[in-house]
Design an enzyme around this catalytic site. Structure first.
Site: not given
Length: 373
Positions: A123, A179, A236
């Site tokens: 986005f 998170a 990674k």
């Protein structure tokens, strides 16, 4: 919730609008998923902790959607601004009362001196276009978007895409930062790539950026290697797929550690070869070695790679079953990076990256991984 209603609500919060000083730095957040909300929580806490630096209000752009809350249909922004909780994407975590959900992205952009980008990478260009013409001329950005944009011809950082489309200087934040754990204030480190004297406004120094993000549970280190910070968060994921293949084959921790070491070396080589990155960024910083370890020990890339090996199903089937059809970042990045390396005639210099691509997309047996590297 309309912007007018939002302004009225925020004005009631300690009458902070009345004490506004033009010298205070306003912070806005673009994105309100679990990571975006966790970042907004951090910025809100630090806006309160540093009233001499930051405007006390932090506006977080939240895409307006209807949700069921307490038995009735409500706007997600209204629920957040009433409860200070993102009940859809980060349930159970309270944000500071000075963080406001704002459904008007241009209003958030026009308010902000520092604009923090925390949204899905697909986005980015669309949001840049929506913000054109409303941003402050001296505003700067920080990208918390992991990954890179890769085509056969070039590799682009999302921070560069933001810069090119908005005119704002853009630093990068990346690290071993799950998170939910950050939101629960479990200690971790992160890395911010930010060049000194990069902004036309002398207020936006690395120390200012560190003050915005550093918390007792979220330790920030500032480095000048912006591409190194960004690349670590992307490459990674390829190594995590390799680690998952090893675990799927049940080859043990020694073998997985060897694969992780080889993968780290290829990450460093890629950064030096195509971006002049500093090797120590990936070997010493949270954005490199720490994020690599976290991703290789768990997470979606590792989980799907294990299932890919154990079930023998194609990766797109595994994605459908385990990720509800979402694309696995490590597999997609492996394909993009392979095609780029092939175009650069550099495939032979990255045997692990190449092996992951060939196992996932060309049918190379997983047990051939070690022979390939």
């Amino acid at each position: 919730m309309t912007v007018a209603a939002l302004n009225k609500l925020s004005a009631l919060s300690g009458s902070i609008q009345k004490s506004f000083s033009p010298k205070l730095i306003s912070v806005g957040i673009i994105g309100s998923g679990n990571w975006g909300t966790a970042i907004a929580k951090i910025c809100g806490e630090n806006a309160k902790a540093h009233p001499d630096i930051f405007h006390p209000q932090v506006h977080m752009w939240m895409y307006e959607e209807k949700i069921q809350h307490e038995g009735k249909e409500c706007n997600l922004t209204e629920v957040f601004n009433t409860t200070h909780e993102n009940v859809k994407y980060l349930k159970g975590i309270k944000c500071p009362s000075n963080v406001f959900a704002n459904p008007d992205i241009r209003d958030v952009g026009s308010r902000s001196d520092i604009l923090v980008w925390v949204l899905p990478h697909q986005f980015v260009v669309r949001i840049c276009n929506q913000l054109k013409g409303c941003l402050k001329k001296d505003a700067v950005a920080i990208s918390c978007i992991k990954g890179v944009s890769v085509t056969k011809d070039r590799v682009r950082l999302f921070s560069d895409i933001i810069e090119e489309n908005t005119g704002m200087y853009c630093g990068v934040l990346s690290g071993a930062n799950i998170a939910s754990e950050v939101a629960q204030e479990k200690f971790c480190e992160t890395t911010i790539g930010y060049l000194p004297n990069s902004s036309v406004n002398p207020r936006y120094t690395p120390k200012t950026i560190q003050a915005l993000f550093n918390r007792p549970y979220f330790r920030v280190n500032i480095v000048e290697d912006v591409p190194g910070v960004a690349l670590g968060g992307a490459l990674k994921n390829i190594v995590a797929v390799a680690a998952g293949i090893i675990d799927g084959l049940e080859l043990g921790d020694n073998t997985k550690s060897a694969v992780m070491r080889i993968g780290l070396l290829e990450m460093q080589k890629f950064g030096r070869m195509f971006f002049d990155c500093k090797p120590l960024t990936m070997s010493e910083e949270s954005c490199g070695i720490a994020d690599l370890i976290t991703t290789c020990l768990g997470g979606r890339n590792h989980k799907c790679a294990v299932a890919f090996v154990k079930t023998g199903k194609p990766m797109h089937v595994v994605e459908q079953e385990l990720l509800d059809g979402q694309k696995l970042q490590g597999a997609a990045t492996a394909k993009e990076v392979y095609e780029f390396l092939d175009n650069q005639n550099k495939v032979s210099e990255f045997p692990l990256f190449t092996a992951v691509y060939r196992i996932v997309y060309e049918g190379l047996p997983p047990n051939k991984l070690l022979e390939a590297i």
